[in-house]
Design a protein around this motif. Sequence first.
Motif, PDB file in Angstrom:
ATOM      1  N   ASN A 142      -6.489 -13.533 -17.494  1.00  0.00           N
ATOM      2  CA  ASN A 142      -5.519 -14.609 -17.665  1.00  0.00           C
ATOM      3  C   ASN A 142      -4.953 -14.594 -19.086  1.00  0.00           C
ATOM      4  OD1 ASN A 142      -7.250 -16.073 -19.412  1.00  0.00           O
ATOM      5  ND2 ASN A 142      -8.229 -17.116 -17.695  1.00  0.00           N
ATOM      6  N   THR A 143      -3.995 -15.459 -19.351  1.00  0.00           N
ATOM      7  CA  THR A 143      -3.312 -15.466 -20.645  1.00  0.00           C
ATOM      8  C   THR A 143      -4.276 -15.719 -21.791  1.00  0.00           C
ATOM      9  OG1 THR A 143      -1.267 -16.249 -19.614  1.00  0.00           O
ATOM     10  CG2 THR A 143      -1.482 -16.553 -21.982  1.00  0.00           C
ATOM     11  N   ARG A 144      -5.215 -16.669 -21.611  1.00  0.00           N
ATOM     12  CA  ARG A 144      -6.175 -16.969 -22.677  1.00  0.00           C
ATOM     13  C   ARG A 144      -7.025 -15.758 -23.010  1.00  0.00           C
ATOM     14  NH1 ARG A 144      -6.502 -21.914 -19.858  1.00  0.00           N
ATOM     15  NH2 ARG A 144      -8.220 -21.086 -18.612  1.00  0.00           N
ATOM     16  N   GLN A 145      -7.457 -15.021 -21.974  1.00  0.00           N
ATOM     17  CA  GLN A 145      -8.313 -13.860 -22.217  1.00  0.00           C
ATOM     18  C   GLN A 145      -7.558 -12.755 -22.958  1.00  0.00           C
ATOM     19  OE1 GLN A 145      -9.416 -13.640 -18.061  1.00  0.00           O
ATOM     20  NE2 GLN A 145     -11.566 -14.049 -18.559  1.00  0.00           N
ATOM     21  N   GLU A 202     -14.919 -17.619 -19.142  1.00  0.00           N
ATOM     22  CA  GLU A 202     -13.885 -16.634 -19.463  1.00  0.00           C
ATOM     23  C   GLU A 202     -14.400 -15.600 -20.464  1.00  0.00           C
ATOM     24  OE1 GLU A 202     -10.131 -18.505 -20.329  1.00  0.00           O
ATOM     25  OE2 GLU A 202     -10.034 -19.401 -18.322  1.00  0.00           O
TER      26      GLU A 202
END
Length: 202
Positions: free
Chosen positions: A141-144, A176
């Motif tokens: 995902n974007t955060r990762q 995450e």
Amino acid sequence: MPWKDIVDCLREGEGSQVEFLSSVGSAEELVKYCIAFLNQSGGKIIIGIDDKNNHLVGSNISRNFIDQAIQKIDPAPSLSVDEVKRLDKTLLLITIPPGQSKPYSYRHKYYQRSGAENKRVNKEEIIRQGDTTSTSMSLLNTRQHRVLAYLKTHDHITNRVFRELYKVSHKTAHLELSELLAQCLITKFGQGRNTAYKSAEQ
């Protein structure tokens, strides 16, 4: 690596990214360890400590011995060798980044790190894992993705810093980061509240 960092490694014990050798019997023995780390997520080999009783014995080989042994690896890797002096003993530290030209081999033999052991594998298995990693990257995902970018300019990240940066719960941060850890994109060090994560490329 400062002596304090070696002590921290001793406390954590041998594992997927750390190996202690009280002595090296042959160039082939050393090369197997290097290849196993190169074909996985990198790691450190500390020569001159008996980790069974934390006894400092000093390295029985020279930097020149290591340099010659490394030349046996195909393709040629990029490793660093440092001396760490403690009391009247000299330890040798080999720092091995994740290999950028996998798979690595010695006389057409391939190895990977599995926990605290070196495992003989075949070339195709390592290539398949590389393909899987590429696929896994596309599922982050974007955060990762941002965490991986963050670790290119910072030494490490903690659960608390993750929460502060991305405004998520402790559980979300843990999950995450654990996913990145499972995919060998980051590594973990420390314990309890001191647990932190760094890029597997460091």
